[in-house]
Design an enzyme around this catalytic site. Sequence first.
Site, mmCIF file in Angstrom:
data_model
loop_
_atom_site.group_PDB
_atom_site.id
_atom_site.type_symbol
_atom_site.label_atom_id
_atom_site.label_comp_id
_atom_site.label_asym_id
_atom_site.label_seq_id
_atom_site.Cartn_x
_atom_site.Cartn_y
_atom_site.Cartn_z
ATOM 1 N N CYS A 202 0.826 -1.212 0.000
ATOM 2 C CA CYS A 202 0.000 0.000 0.000
ATOM 3 C C CYS A 202 0.858 1.260 0.000
ATOM 4 O O CYS A 202 0.352 2.354 -0.228
ATOM 5 C CB CYS A 202 -0.948 0.011 1.195
ATOM 6 N N CYS B 83 -2.919 -2.816 8.664
ATOM 7 C CA CYS B 83 -2.519 -1.466 9.059
ATOM 8 C C CYS B 83 -2.078 -1.462 10.528
ATOM 9 O O CYS B 83 -1.136 -0.755 10.896
ATOM 10 C CB CYS B 83 -3.668 -0.487 8.845
HETATM 11 FE FE1 FES Z 1 -1.527 0.685 4.163
HETATM 12 FE FE2 FES Z 1 -3.482 0.874 5.881
HETATM 13 S S1 FES Z 1 -3.660 0.647 3.761
HETATM 14 S S2 FES Z 1 -1.376 0.755 6.274
#
Ligand code: FES
Length: 146
Positions: free
Chosen positions: A35, A104
Amino acid sequence: MALYSETVMDHFRNPRNVGVIEDADGVGEVGNAKCGDIMKIYLKIKDDIIEDVKFETFGCGSAIASSSMATEMIKGKPLSEALGLTNKAVAQALDGLPAHKLHCSVLAEEAIKLAIQDYYEKTGADYDKSQFPACDSCDHGCCHGH
Ligand code: FES
């Protein structure tokens, strides 16, 4: 049902312990390659107690809420207790995270562990390396040569 709990929204909107500790005793930074989010934790440690903790998170709302909650959970605590903090405990304290957002909270657990490891390395402490995330099995690309 709302996707995010009130507690998550509260910590996202009013994150606790945001910032930098210039003369930190330990700093831990992790990123999630998928991400692209990055979390950095700063610790001020005295007599094995976390006297102060701050974080900088460049990431999603769940990562910010997780950092905020995790820092609250370890502030004033002994290192041994902070080392035992799991991402599950952080997610629970936030009254849950959606399944696809659990990773996360993993950033928070790992950043705290790395900051403690950094402190141990800096002070030359004899510590149990198996308590820390093993860099060779990690796919986060965050190791910075640890
Ligand atoms: Fe990357 Fe939450 S989407 S830490």
